[in-house]
Design an enzyme around this catalytic site. Structure first.
Site, short mmCIF file in Angstrom:
data_model
loop_
_atom_site.label_atom_id
_atom_site.label_comp_id
_atom_site.label_asym_id
_atom_site.label_seq_id
_atom_site.Cartn_x
_atom_site.Cartn_y
_atom_site.Cartn_z
N GLU B 63 -0.85 0.84 -9.20
CA GLU B 63 -1.70 0.06 -8.01
C GLU B 63 -2.84 -0.66 -8.36
O GLU B 63 -2.91 -1.57 -7.45
CB GLU B 63 -1.97 1.13 -7.20
CG GLU B 63 -0.67 1.98 -6.54
CD GLU B 63 -0.31 2.93 -7.40
OE1 GLU B 63 -0.93 3.19 -8.55
OE2 GLU B 63 0.82 3.53 -7.16
N HIS B 114 2.88 5.21 5.07
CA HIS B 114 2.98 6.67 5.30
C HIS B 114 1.63 7.28 5.19
O HIS B 114 1.13 8.33 4.96
CB HIS B 114 3.44 7.25 3.63
CG HIS B 114 4.75 6.92 3.48
ND1 HIS B 114 5.66 5.64 3.95
CD2 HIS B 114 6.06 7.58 3.01
CE1 HIS B 114 6.79 5.73 3.45
NE2 HIS B 114 6.94 6.84 2.88
#
Lengths: 286, 321
Positions: B63, B114
Protein backbone atom coordinates in the site's frame (compact mmCIF):
# COMPACT_ATOMS: atom_id res chain seq x y z
CA UNK A 1 36.06 9.89 -21.45
CA UNK A 2 35.86 13.62 -20.79
CA UNK A 3 38.32 15.90 -22.55
CA UNK A 4 40.77 17.81 -20.39
CA UNK A 5 38.83 21.00 -21.02
CA UNK A 6 35.51 19.41 -20.07
CA UNK A 7 36.97 17.81 -16.99
CA UNK A 8 38.43 21.13 -15.84
CA UNK A 9 35.09 22.84 -16.42
CA UNK A 10 33.07 20.29 -14.45
CA UNK A 11 35.69 20.18 -11.71
CA UNK A 12 35.32 23.91 -11.25
CA UNK A 13 31.52 23.61 -11.10
CA UNK A 14 31.85 20.84 -8.51
CA UNK A 15 34.19 23.00 -6.47
CA UNK A 16 31.67 25.86 -6.51
CA UNK A 17 28.83 23.55 -5.46
CA UNK A 18 30.90 22.33 -2.50
CA UNK A 19 31.52 25.93 -1.52
CA UNK A 20 27.81 26.70 -1.85
CA UNK A 21 26.90 23.78 0.40
CA UNK A 22 29.37 24.92 3.06
CA UNK A 23 28.30 28.56 2.91
CA UNK A 24 24.59 27.69 2.91
CA UNK A 25 24.75 25.40 5.90
CA UNK A 26 27.11 27.77 7.72
CA UNK A 27 24.63 30.63 7.29
CA UNK A 28 21.69 28.40 8.15
CA UNK A 29 23.35 27.13 11.32
CA UNK A 30 21.93 23.69 10.62
CA UNK A 31 21.43 21.30 7.73
CA UNK A 32 22.97 18.25 6.14
CA UNK A 33 26.39 18.88 4.57
CA UNK A 34 27.73 15.30 4.67
CA UNK A 35 25.27 13.63 2.33
CA UNK A 36 25.16 16.75 0.17
CA UNK A 37 28.89 16.68 -0.45
CA UNK A 38 28.79 13.03 -1.52
CA UNK A 39 26.43 13.97 -4.37
CA UNK A 40 28.41 16.87 -5.85
CA UNK A 41 30.03 15.12 -8.83
CA UNK A 42 26.75 13.35 -9.62
CA UNK A 43 24.75 16.60 -9.60
CA UNK A 44 27.43 18.33 -11.67
CA UNK A 45 27.34 15.72 -14.42
CA UNK A 46 23.55 15.46 -14.31
CA UNK A 47 22.64 19.14 -14.45
CA UNK A 48 25.50 20.26 -16.70
CA UNK A 49 25.50 17.37 -19.17
CA UNK A 50 23.04 14.51 -18.91
CA UNK A 51 19.74 15.89 -17.68
CA UNK A 52 17.44 17.23 -20.42
CA UNK A 53 16.08 20.40 -18.85
CA UNK A 54 15.56 24.11 -19.35
CA UNK A 55 16.41 26.20 -16.29
CA UNK A 56 14.54 29.17 -17.79
CA UNK A 57 11.44 27.01 -18.36
CA UNK A 58 11.34 24.72 -15.33
CA UNK A 59 7.92 23.30 -16.16
CA UNK A 60 8.79 22.42 -19.76
CA UNK A 61 6.79 19.24 -20.29
CA UNK A 62 9.47 17.22 -22.06
CA UNK A 63 12.05 17.71 -19.30
CA UNK A 64 13.66 14.86 -17.43
CA UNK A 65 12.38 14.62 -13.84
CA UNK A 66 14.64 14.35 -10.82
CA UNK A 67 13.30 13.24 -7.48
CA UNK A 68 15.67 13.73 -4.56
CA UNK A 69 14.38 10.94 -2.36
CA UNK A 70 17.09 11.66 0.22
CA UNK A 71 15.57 15.10 0.64
CA UNK A 72 17.94 16.10 3.42
CA UNK A 73 20.69 16.46 0.78
CA UNK A 74 18.84 19.46 -0.63
CA UNK A 75 21.72 21.91 -0.06
CA UNK A 76 23.51 20.18 -2.96
CA UNK A 77 20.35 20.28 -5.06
CA UNK A 78 19.70 23.95 -4.24
CA UNK A 79 23.31 24.72 -5.14
CA UNK A 80 23.26 22.97 -8.50
CA UNK A 81 19.91 24.60 -9.33
CA UNK A 82 21.35 28.03 -8.60
CA UNK A 83 24.53 27.23 -10.53
CA UNK A 84 22.34 26.12 -13.46
CA UNK A 85 20.44 29.41 -13.38
CA UNK A 86 17.09 28.28 -11.98
CA UNK A 87 17.03 31.09 -9.41
CA UNK A 88 19.30 33.90 -8.20
CA UNK A 89 22.45 32.91 -6.42
CA UNK A 90 21.94 35.28 -3.45
CA UNK A 91 18.81 33.39 -2.47
CA UNK A 92 20.94 30.37 -1.53
CA UNK A 93 21.94 32.04 1.72
CA UNK A 94 18.32 32.03 2.89
CA UNK A 95 18.44 28.24 3.36
CA UNK A 96 16.28 27.12 6.30
CA UNK A 97 15.35 30.68 7.22
CA UNK A 98 11.77 31.73 7.91
CA UNK A 99 9.96 32.60 4.68
CA UNK A 100 12.62 31.05 2.43
CA UNK A 101 11.86 29.01 -0.67
CA UNK A 102 14.82 26.88 0.39
CA UNK A 103 13.14 24.88 3.14
CA UNK A 104 15.01 22.42 5.35
CA UNK A 105 13.77 19.70 3.02
CA UNK A 106 12.61 20.33 -0.55
CA UNK A 107 9.15 21.89 -0.55
CA UNK A 108 7.24 22.04 -3.80
CA UNK A 109 4.66 24.47 -2.45
CA UNK A 110 7.28 27.16 -1.83
CA UNK A 111 7.77 27.42 -5.57
CA UNK A 112 11.55 27.21 -5.93
CA UNK A 113 12.05 26.53 -9.65
CA UNK A 114 13.44 23.07 -10.32
CA UNK A 115 11.92 21.38 -7.27
CA UNK A 116 9.71 18.65 -8.70
CA UNK A 117 8.28 17.33 -5.46
CA UNK A 118 8.53 17.69 -1.70
CA UNK A 119 10.56 14.93 -0.13
CA UNK A 120 12.16 14.30 3.22
CA UNK A 121 10.36 11.35 4.74
CA UNK A 122 12.75 8.69 3.52
CA UNK A 123 11.75 5.78 1.35
CA UNK A 124 9.11 7.45 -0.82
CA UNK A 125 10.99 9.09 -3.68
CA UNK A 126 11.50 6.00 -5.79
CA UNK A 127 7.76 5.29 -5.73
CA UNK A 128 7.05 8.88 -6.79
CA UNK A 129 9.52 8.42 -9.66
CA UNK A 130 7.79 5.18 -10.63
CA UNK A 131 4.47 7.02 -10.94
CA UNK A 132 6.20 9.63 -13.12
CA UNK A 133 7.91 6.95 -15.19
CA UNK A 134 4.64 5.10 -15.79
CA UNK A 135 3.06 8.35 -16.90
CA UNK A 136 5.92 9.24 -19.26
CA UNK A 137 6.30 5.79 -20.77
CA UNK A 138 2.75 4.55 -20.99
CA UNK A 139 0.72 7.74 -21.49
CA UNK A 140 2.70 10.70 -22.75
CA UNK A 141 5.00 8.37 -24.67
CA UNK A 142 7.84 10.80 -24.27
CA UNK A 143 11.52 10.00 -24.44
CA UNK A 144 12.29 11.80 -21.22
CA UNK A 145 13.75 9.97 -18.25
CA UNK A 146 13.00 9.95 -14.56
CA UNK A 147 15.82 10.01 -12.01
CA UNK A 148 15.49 9.18 -8.31
CA UNK A 149 18.36 9.73 -5.91
CA UNK A 150 18.37 7.58 -2.80
CA UNK A 151 20.63 7.34 0.19
CA UNK A 152 22.13 4.00 1.12
CA UNK A 153 20.73 4.13 4.65
CA UNK A 154 17.36 5.02 3.14
CA UNK A 155 17.19 1.58 1.57
CA UNK A 156 16.47 0.21 5.02
CA UNK A 157 12.94 1.53 4.51
CA UNK A 158 10.69 -1.35 3.43
CA UNK A 159 8.82 0.76 0.90
CA UNK A 160 11.99 1.06 -1.19
CA UNK A 161 11.90 -2.70 -1.78
CA UNK A 162 8.24 -2.54 -2.73
CA UNK A 163 9.31 0.08 -5.24
CA UNK A 164 12.28 -1.95 -6.53
CA UNK A 165 9.92 -4.87 -7.10
CA UNK A 166 7.32 -2.83 -8.94
CA UNK A 167 9.69 -0.86 -11.21
CA UNK A 168 10.96 -4.02 -12.87
CA UNK A 169 7.46 -5.50 -12.89
CA UNK A 170 6.26 -2.47 -14.88
CA UNK A 171 9.40 -2.66 -17.09
CA UNK A 172 10.26 0.99 -16.53
CA UNK A 173 13.38 1.38 -18.62
CA UNK A 174 12.96 5.15 -18.51
CA UNK A 175 13.64 5.09 -14.77
CA UNK A 176 17.11 5.54 -13.31
CA UNK A 177 17.67 5.16 -9.59
CA UNK A 178 20.93 6.38 -8.16
CA UNK A 179 22.09 5.14 -4.78
CA UNK A 180 24.54 7.32 -2.87
CA UNK A 181 26.56 4.55 -1.29
CA UNK A 182 28.66 6.38 1.29
CA UNK A 183 28.12 3.66 3.91
CA UNK A 184 27.25 6.17 6.62
CA UNK A 185 24.01 7.08 8.32
CA UNK A 186 23.26 9.07 11.47
CA UNK A 187 24.06 6.25 13.88
CA UNK A 188 27.23 5.12 12.10
CA UNK A 189 28.25 2.71 9.35
CA UNK A 190 25.30 1.42 7.34
CA UNK A 191 26.52 -2.18 7.49
CA UNK A 192 26.74 -1.93 11.29
CA UNK A 193 23.40 -0.17 11.87
CA UNK A 194 21.41 -2.42 9.52
CA UNK A 195 23.21 -4.11 6.70
CA UNK A 196 21.80 -3.51 3.23
CA UNK A 197 24.56 -5.29 1.32
CA UNK A 198 25.24 -6.93 -1.07
CA UNK A 199 23.40 -4.23 -2.94
CA UNK A 200 24.22 -5.05 -6.55
CA UNK A 201 23.21 -8.69 -6.22
CA UNK A 202 19.98 -7.82 -4.43
CA UNK A 203 19.02 -5.30 -7.09
CA UNK A 204 19.85 -7.70 -9.90
CA UNK A 205 17.65 -10.28 -8.22
CA UNK A 206 14.90 -7.65 -8.17
CA UNK A 207 15.18 -7.32 -11.93
CA UNK A 208 17.28 -4.18 -12.27
CA UNK A 209 20.23 -3.44 -14.51
CA UNK A 210 23.02 -2.32 -12.23
CA UNK A 211 25.92 0.01 -12.90
CA UNK A 212 28.54 0.79 -10.29
CA UNK A 213 31.01 3.65 -10.36
CA UNK A 214 33.22 5.88 -8.30
CA UNK A 215 30.86 8.71 -7.45
CA UNK A 216 33.62 11.26 -7.15
CA UNK A 217 35.25 10.56 -10.51
CA UNK A 218 33.69 12.90 -13.05
CA UNK A 219 34.77 10.55 -15.83
CA UNK A 220 33.24 7.50 -14.17
CA UNK A 221 29.98 9.24 -13.32
CA UNK A 222 29.82 10.53 -16.89
CA UNK A 223 30.40 7.06 -18.26
CA UNK A 224 27.78 5.50 -15.97
CA UNK A 225 25.20 8.07 -17.04
CA UNK A 226 26.16 7.44 -20.66
CA UNK A 227 25.67 3.67 -20.28
CA UNK A 228 22.34 4.31 -18.55
CA UNK A 229 21.01 5.97 -21.72
CA UNK A 230 20.68 2.65 -23.45
CA UNK A 231 17.23 1.17 -22.82
CA UNK A 232 17.20 -2.50 -21.97
CA UNK A 233 13.60 -3.12 -20.94
CA UNK A 234 14.65 -2.94 -17.29
CA UNK A 235 14.97 -0.08 -14.82
CA UNK A 236 18.54 1.00 -14.19
CA UNK A 237 20.26 1.61 -10.89
CA UNK A 238 23.59 3.37 -10.64
CA UNK A 239 25.34 2.67 -7.37
CA UNK A 240 27.76 5.52 -6.85
CA UNK A 241 30.52 4.72 -4.40
CA UNK A 242 30.96 7.90 -2.44
CA UNK A 243 32.43 9.45 0.67
CA UNK A 244 30.20 11.34 3.03
CA UNK A 245 31.56 14.87 3.53
CA UNK A 246 33.82 14.44 0.49
CA UNK A 247 36.24 17.28 -0.19
CA UNK A 248 36.28 18.85 3.27
CA UNK A 249 39.14 17.61 5.43
CA UNK A 250 37.34 17.38 8.75
CA UNK A 251 34.05 16.07 7.30
CA UNK A 252 35.47 13.28 5.13
CA UNK A 253 33.80 9.96 5.99
CA UNK A 254 32.43 11.18 9.33
CA UNK A 255 28.88 10.21 10.35
CA UNK A 256 28.71 13.18 12.72
CA UNK A 257 28.58 15.50 9.68
CA UNK A 258 25.29 14.00 8.53
CA UNK A 259 23.18 16.73 10.06
CA UNK A 260 25.39 19.43 11.50
CA UNK A 261 26.42 22.84 10.17
CA UNK A 262 30.00 24.07 10.26
CA UNK A 263 30.93 26.83 12.70
CA UNK A 264 32.62 29.95 11.30
CA UNK A 265 36.06 28.55 12.06
CA UNK A 266 35.18 25.24 10.43
CA UNK A 267 33.64 26.95 7.41
CA UNK A 268 36.86 28.92 6.94
CA UNK A 269 38.89 25.71 7.00
CA UNK A 270 36.46 24.19 4.48
CA UNK A 271 36.82 27.17 2.16
CA UNK A 272 40.59 26.79 2.35
CA UNK A 273 40.27 23.04 1.69
CA UNK A 274 38.47 23.93 -1.52
CA UNK A 275 41.30 26.24 -2.54
CA UNK A 276 39.45 29.52 -2.07
CA UNK A 277 40.70 32.53 -0.12
CA UNK A 278 39.04 32.80 3.31
CA UNK A 279 37.26 36.07 2.49
CA UNK A 280 34.89 34.36 -0.01
CA UNK A 281 32.87 33.09 2.92
CA UNK A 282 31.57 36.63 3.46
CA UNK A 283 31.81 38.19 0.01
CA UNK A 284 31.06 35.16 -2.21
CA UNK A 285 33.17 33.69 -5.00
CA UNK A 286 32.27 35.88 -7.96
CA UNK B 1 -39.42 -8.13 4.88
CA UNK B 2 -36.94 -5.96 6.67
CA UNK B 3 -37.71 -2.46 7.86
CA UNK B 4 -35.46 -1.15 5.09
CA UNK B 5 -37.41 -2.96 2.41
CA UNK B 6 -40.65 -1.71 3.92
CA UNK B 7 -39.35 1.79 3.21
CA UNK B 8 -38.64 0.86 -0.38
CA UNK B 9 -34.92 1.29 0.12
CA UNK B 10 -32.82 -0.92 -2.14
CA UNK B 11 -29.98 -2.66 -0.31
CA UNK B 12 -26.76 -1.90 -2.19
CA UNK B 13 -23.16 -1.69 -0.94
CA UNK B 14 -21.84 1.85 -1.19
CA UNK B 15 -18.64 0.52 -2.82
CA UNK B 16 -20.73 -0.13 -5.94
CA UNK B 17 -21.23 3.60 -6.38
CA UNK B 18 -17.48 4.09 -6.31
CA UNK B 19 -16.85 1.43 -8.94
CA UNK B 20 -19.63 2.62 -11.23
CA UNK B 21 -18.45 6.20 -11.05
CA UNK B 22 -14.89 5.21 -11.97
CA UNK B 23 -16.19 3.18 -14.88
CA UNK B 24 -18.31 6.06 -16.18
CA UNK B 25 -15.65 8.72 -15.61
CA UNK B 26 -13.06 6.61 -17.39
CA UNK B 27 -14.78 7.39 -20.64
CA UNK B 28 -14.89 11.16 -20.27
CA UNK B 29 -11.55 11.50 -18.47
CA UNK B 30 -8.67 9.91 -20.35
CA UNK B 31 -6.33 11.24 -17.65
CA UNK B 32 -8.01 9.08 -15.00
CA UNK B 33 -5.87 6.16 -13.77
CA UNK B 34 -6.56 3.68 -10.97
CA UNK B 35 -4.01 2.00 -8.71
CA UNK B 36 -5.03 -1.04 -6.75
CA UNK B 37 -3.42 -3.21 -4.12
CA UNK B 38 -4.64 -6.74 -4.83
CA UNK B 39 -8.26 -6.09 -3.88
CA UNK B 40 -9.48 -5.07 -7.30
CA UNK B 41 -12.91 -6.67 -7.13
CA UNK B 42 -13.44 -6.00 -3.42
CA UNK B 43 -13.08 -2.26 -3.90
CA UNK B 44 -14.99 -2.46 -7.20
CA UNK B 45 -12.03 -1.14 -9.17
CA UNK B 46 -12.67 -4.07 -11.52
CA UNK B 47 -15.52 -2.07 -13.09
CA UNK B 48 -12.83 0.34 -14.34
CA UNK B 49 -10.03 -2.19 -14.84
CA UNK B 50 -12.09 -4.38 -17.17
CA UNK B 51 -13.02 -1.44 -19.36
CA UNK B 52 -9.68 0.39 -19.26
CA UNK B 53 -6.99 -2.24 -18.59
CA UNK B 54 -4.24 0.12 -19.79
CA UNK B 55 -5.13 2.64 -17.13
CA UNK B 56 -5.29 0.25 -14.19
CA UNK B 57 -2.18 -0.68 -12.24
CA UNK B 58 -2.03 -3.35 -9.58
CA UNK B 59 0.73 -2.63 -7.08
CA UNK B 60 0.18 -5.87 -5.23
CA UNK B 61 0.02 -6.03 -1.45
CA UNK B 62 2.16 -2.93 -1.03
CA UNK B 63 0.00 0.00 0.00
CA UNK B 64 2.82 2.44 0.75
CA UNK B 65 4.24 2.01 -2.73
CA UNK B 66 0.78 2.08 -4.31
CA UNK B 67 -0.21 5.36 -2.62
CA UNK B 68 3.09 7.00 -3.56
CA UNK B 69 2.99 5.80 -7.18
CA UNK B 70 -0.44 7.42 -7.36
CA UNK B 71 1.17 10.68 -6.21
CA UNK B 72 3.86 10.36 -8.89
CA UNK B 73 1.21 9.85 -11.55
CA UNK B 74 -0.71 12.85 -10.27
CA UNK B 75 2.46 14.97 -10.35
CA UNK B 76 2.63 14.08 -14.04
CA UNK B 77 -0.86 15.41 -14.70
CA UNK B 78 -2.96 12.33 -14.11
CA UNK B 79 -5.99 12.06 -11.86
CA UNK B 80 -4.85 9.07 -9.82
CA UNK B 81 -7.26 6.99 -7.78
CA UNK B 82 -5.80 4.65 -5.17
CA UNK B 83 -8.12 2.22 -3.49
CA UNK B 84 -7.79 -0.49 -0.89
CA UNK B 85 -9.40 -1.30 2.46
CA UNK B 86 -9.70 1.74 4.69
CA UNK B 87 -7.55 0.29 7.46
CA UNK B 88 -4.63 0.05 5.03
CA UNK B 89 -5.34 3.15 2.96
CA UNK B 90 -5.45 5.37 6.04
CA UNK B 91 -3.22 3.49 8.46
CA UNK B 92 -0.59 1.55 6.56
CA UNK B 93 0.06 4.38 4.13
CA UNK B 94 -0.47 7.27 6.54
CA UNK B 95 2.94 8.92 6.12
CA UNK B 96 2.65 8.55 2.36
CA UNK B 97 -0.74 10.26 2.50
CA UNK B 98 0.66 12.98 4.73
CA UNK B 99 4.03 13.81 3.28
CA UNK B 100 3.77 12.88 -0.37
CA UNK B 101 0.08 13.08 -1.26
CA UNK B 102 -1.11 15.96 0.93
CA UNK B 103 2.03 18.10 1.40
CA UNK B 104 2.47 18.09 -2.38
CA UNK B 105 -1.28 18.70 -2.81
CA UNK B 106 -1.36 15.98 -5.44
CA UNK B 107 -4.51 15.19 -7.35
CA UNK B 108 -4.92 11.76 -5.76
CA UNK B 109 -8.29 10.33 -4.77
CA UNK B 110 -8.26 7.63 -2.13
CA UNK B 111 -11.04 5.09 -2.01
CA UNK B 112 -11.17 3.75 1.55
CA UNK B 113 -13.18 0.58 1.10
CA UNK B 114 -14.73 -1.65 3.76
CA UNK B 115 -15.10 1.25 6.16
CA UNK B 116 -16.51 0.76 9.65
CA UNK B 117 -18.08 -2.52 10.67
CA UNK B 118 -19.24 -3.40 7.16
CA UNK B 119 -16.54 -6.04 6.75
CA UNK B 120 -18.21 -7.87 9.63
CA UNK B 121 -16.92 -11.45 9.97
CA UNK B 122 -13.32 -10.46 9.12
CA UNK B 123 -13.11 -8.98 12.58
CA UNK B 124 -11.18 -6.19 14.24
CA UNK B 125 -8.06 -6.27 12.04
CA UNK B 126 -10.04 -5.31 8.96
CA UNK B 127 -12.67 -3.02 10.45
CA UNK B 128 -11.64 0.57 9.77
CA UNK B 129 -12.75 2.57 12.79
CA UNK B 130 -10.05 5.24 12.89
CA UNK B 131 -10.14 6.87 9.46
CA UNK B 132 -11.90 10.09 10.41
CA UNK B 133 -9.34 10.77 13.14
CA UNK B 134 -6.43 9.99 10.86
CA UNK B 135 -7.58 11.68 7.69
CA UNK B 136 -9.22 14.79 9.10
CA UNK B 137 -5.94 16.11 10.52
CA UNK B 138 -4.23 16.18 7.14
CA UNK B 139 -3.94 19.65 5.55
CA UNK B 140 -5.17 19.89 1.92
CA UNK B 141 -7.26 16.71 2.37
CA UNK B 142 -11.00 16.50 1.78
CA UNK B 143 -12.88 13.70 3.57
CA UNK B 144 -16.24 12.40 2.37
CA UNK B 145 -18.32 9.60 3.90
CA UNK B 146 -21.37 9.12 1.71
CA UNK B 147 -24.59 7.65 3.06
CA UNK B 148 -25.23 5.11 0.33
CA UNK B 149 -24.27 3.91 -3.12
CA UNK B 150 -25.95 6.80 -4.96
CA UNK B 151 -24.19 9.34 -2.82
CA UNK B 152 -20.88 7.51 -3.19
CA UNK B 153 -21.29 7.75 -6.95
CA UNK B 154 -21.86 11.49 -6.74
CA UNK B 155 -19.02 11.97 -4.26
CA UNK B 156 -16.61 10.13 -6.57
CA UNK B 157 -17.68 12.23 -9.54
CA UNK B 158 -17.31 15.44 -7.53
CA UNK B 159 -13.91 14.41 -6.18
CA UNK B 160 -12.61 13.77 -9.66
CA UNK B 161 -14.31 16.58 -11.58
CA UNK B 162 -14.48 19.41 -9.06
CA UNK B 163 -11.51 19.06 -6.74
CA UNK B 164 -7.88 19.52 -7.76
CA UNK B 165 -6.22 17.90 -4.77
CA UNK B 166 -6.42 14.93 -2.43
CA UNK B 167 -9.79 13.50 -1.46
CA UNK B 168 -10.50 10.50 0.75
CA UNK B 169 -13.85 8.77 0.21
CA UNK B 170 -14.89 6.16 2.74
CA UNK B 171 -17.41 3.54 1.69
CA UNK B 172 -18.56 0.15 2.86
CA UNK B 173 -18.66 -3.50 1.92
CA UNK B 174 -22.13 -4.69 2.95
CA UNK B 175 -25.41 -3.74 1.37
CA UNK B 176 -26.91 -0.68 3.02
CA UNK B 177 -30.25 1.03 2.41
CA UNK B 178 -30.18 3.42 -0.52
CA UNK B 179 -31.93 6.43 0.95
CA UNK B 180 -30.98 8.98 -1.70
CA UNK B 181 -31.64 8.86 -5.43
CA UNK B 182 -30.21 10.31 -8.60
CA UNK B 183 -32.06 13.59 -8.06
CA UNK B 184 -30.98 14.13 -4.44
CA UNK B 185 -28.67 17.13 -4.39
CA UNK B 186 -25.03 16.58 -3.51
CA UNK B 187 -22.49 19.29 -2.94
CA UNK B 188 -19.09 18.73 -1.36
CA UNK B 189 -18.99 20.54 1.99
CA UNK B 190 -22.74 20.99 2.23
CA UNK B 191 -24.73 18.88 4.65
CA UNK B 192 -27.98 17.44 3.46
CA UNK B 193 -31.09 17.91 5.57
CA UNK B 194 -32.75 14.54 5.04
CA UNK B 195 -35.61 15.39 7.34
CA UNK B 196 -36.41 18.66 9.05
CA UNK B 197 -37.21 18.83 12.76
CA UNK B 198 -37.21 21.22 15.69
CA UNK B 199 -36.64 19.35 18.99
CA UNK B 200 -33.14 18.03 18.33
CA UNK B 201 -30.75 17.21 15.50
CA UNK B 202 -29.32 13.82 14.72
CA UNK B 203 -26.18 14.31 12.67
CA UNK B 204 -24.75 11.25 10.95
CA UNK B 205 -22.57 10.07 8.11
CA UNK B 206 -22.32 6.87 6.10
CA UNK B 207 -24.81 4.12 6.76
CA UNK B 208 -25.69 5.73 10.11
CA UNK B 209 -27.83 8.24 8.21
CA UNK B 210 -30.39 5.56 7.33
CA UNK B 211 -30.52 4.30 10.93
CA UNK B 212 -30.99 7.89 12.13
CA UNK B 213 -33.84 8.36 9.70
CA UNK B 214 -35.57 5.29 11.12
CA UNK B 215 -34.93 6.56 14.64
CA UNK B 216 -36.68 9.80 13.69
CA UNK B 217 -39.83 7.82 12.89
CA UNK B 218 -39.86 6.31 16.37
CA UNK B 219 -39.31 9.76 17.85
CA UNK B 220 -42.09 11.21 15.73
CA UNK B 221 -44.52 8.73 17.23
CA UNK B 222 -43.49 9.97 20.66
CA UNK B 223 -44.06 13.54 19.62
CA UNK B 224 -40.39 14.39 19.23
CA UNK B 225 -39.40 16.16 16.06
CA UNK B 226 -35.86 15.25 15.02
CA UNK B 227 -33.88 16.95 12.25
CA UNK B 228 -31.70 14.49 10.37
CA UNK B 229 -28.50 15.82 8.88
CA UNK B 230 -26.45 13.77 6.43
CA UNK B 231 -23.03 15.35 6.96
CA UNK B 232 -21.31 13.46 4.17
CA UNK B 233 -18.38 15.87 3.98
CA UNK B 234 -16.42 15.66 7.20
CA UNK B 235 -13.75 18.02 5.91
CA UNK B 236 -14.42 20.78 5.12
CA UNK B 237 -17.42 20.43 7.41
CA UNK B 238 -20.62 22.44 6.90
CA UNK B 239 -20.35 24.94 9.76
CA UNK B 240 -23.45 26.82 8.69
CA UNK B 241 -25.72 23.78 8.82
CA UNK B 242 -24.33 22.72 12.20
CA UNK B 243 -24.65 26.18 13.75
CA UNK B 244 -28.19 26.45 12.41
CA UNK B 245 -29.03 23.03 13.85
CA UNK B 246 -27.72 24.13 17.24
CA UNK B 247 -29.69 27.37 17.22
CA UNK B 248 -32.92 25.94 15.88
CA UNK B 249 -33.11 22.55 17.60
CA UNK B 250 -31.09 23.07 20.80
CA UNK B 251 -29.49 19.60 21.05
CA UNK B 252 -27.31 17.47 18.80
CA UNK B 253 -26.80 13.73 18.76
CA UNK B 254 -24.06 12.39 16.48
CA UNK B 255 -23.91 8.87 15.11
CA UNK B 256 -20.85 7.27 13.51
CA UNK B 257 -19.51 3.84 12.60
CA UNK B 258 -16.15 4.94 13.98
CA UNK B 259 -14.28 5.58 17.22
CA UNK B 260 -15.95 8.34 19.20
CA UNK B 261 -12.52 9.64 20.20
CA UNK B 262 -11.46 12.20 17.60
CA UNK B 263 -14.20 11.03 15.28
CA UNK B 264 -17.21 12.47 13.49
CA UNK B 265 -18.91 13.66 16.68
CA UNK B 266 -15.76 15.53 17.66
CA UNK B 267 -15.71 17.27 14.28
CA UNK B 268 -19.32 18.38 14.79
CA UNK B 269 -18.63 19.39 18.40
CA UNK B 270 -15.76 21.64 17.33
CA UNK B 271 -18.28 23.70 15.39
CA UNK B 272 -20.99 23.57 18.05
CA UNK B 273 -18.82 24.80 20.92
CA UNK B 274 -17.47 27.65 18.82
CA UNK B 275 -20.78 28.86 17.46
CA UNK B 276 -23.75 27.95 19.64
CA UNK B 277 -23.00 25.48 22.45
CA UNK B 278 -25.86 23.07 23.08
CA UNK B 279 -26.06 19.69 24.84
CA UNK B 280 -24.58 16.89 22.71
CA UNK B 281 -24.22 13.16 22.88
CA UNK B 282 -22.04 10.87 20.75
CA UNK B 283 -22.95 7.40 19.51
CA UNK B 284 -20.08 5.37 18.09
CA UNK B 285 -17.42 2.89 19.05
CA UNK B 286 -16.15 3.67 22.52
CA UNK B 287 -12.40 3.11 22.61
CA UNK B 288 -12.32 -0.56 21.76
CA UNK B 289 -11.65 -2.78 18.76
CA UNK B 290 -14.38 -4.44 16.76
CA UNK B 291 -14.95 -8.19 16.47
CA UNK B 292 -16.38 -10.81 14.15
CA UNK B 293 -20.08 -10.97 13.43
CA UNK B 294 -22.51 -9.99 10.74
CA UNK B 295 -22.65 -6.25 10.17
CA UNK B 296 -26.23 -6.28 11.47
CA UNK B 297 -25.17 -8.03 14.69
CA UNK B 298 -22.31 -5.62 15.16
CA UNK B 299 -24.45 -2.55 14.51
CA UNK B 300 -26.78 -3.75 17.26
CA UNK B 301 -23.96 -4.74 19.60
CA UNK B 302 -22.29 -1.35 19.28
CA UNK B 303 -25.69 0.36 19.65
CA UNK B 304 -25.62 2.03 16.25
CA UNK B 305 -29.10 0.73 15.38
CA UNK B 306 -32.14 2.94 15.01
CA UNK B 307 -33.80 1.77 18.22
CA UNK B 308 -30.83 2.79 20.31
CA UNK B 309 -30.41 6.03 18.40
CA UNK B 310 -34.02 6.89 19.28
CA UNK B 311 -33.40 5.94 22.91
CA UNK B 312 -30.26 8.07 23.15
CA UNK B 313 -32.10 10.96 21.55
CA UNK B 314 -34.73 10.84 24.27
CA UNK B 315 -32.09 10.62 26.96
CA UNK B 316 -30.33 13.63 25.45
CA UNK B 317 -33.54 15.64 25.60
CA UNK B 318 -34.09 14.60 29.21
CA UNK B 319 -30.38 15.23 29.97
CA UNK B 320 -30.49 11.76 31.44
CA UNK B 321 -27.11 10.03 31.04
Amino acid sequence: MLTDIERAKYREIARRIRFDVIKMTYHAGSGHPGGSLSLVELFTMLYFKHLVHKPNDPNWQDRDRLVLSKGHACPALYAVLAESGYYPREEMWTLRKFGSRLQGHPAKDKGLPGIEVSTGSLGQGLSIAIGMAISAKMFERRDNRIFAILGDGEIQEGQVWEAFMSASHFKLDNLIAIIDNNNLQIDGYVDKVMCIYPLKEKLQAFGWRTITCNGHSLDEVDKALEIAREKTGKPTVIIIETIKGKGISFMNNKAEWHGKAPSREQALIAVTDLGYPENVLDKDID
Amino acid sequence: MTIYEEHGWRMIPSRNGFGLALRDLGETHPELVVIGADLTESVRANYFAEKYPDRFFNAGIAEQNAATIAAGLALSGKIAVFSTYGVFASGRAFDQLRTTICYNKTNVKIGGAHGGLSVGPDGATHQALEEIALIRVLPNMVLIIPADSEETYKATVAAIEQIDGPVYIRFGRSPVPTITNKDTPFEVGKALTIKDGSDLTIAACGSCVAESLLAAEILDKKGISARILDIHTIKPIDKTAIELASRETGAILTVEEHQVHAGFGSAVAEVVVQTCPVPMHFIGINDRFGESGTPQELIKFFKLDYENIALQAMKLLERNF
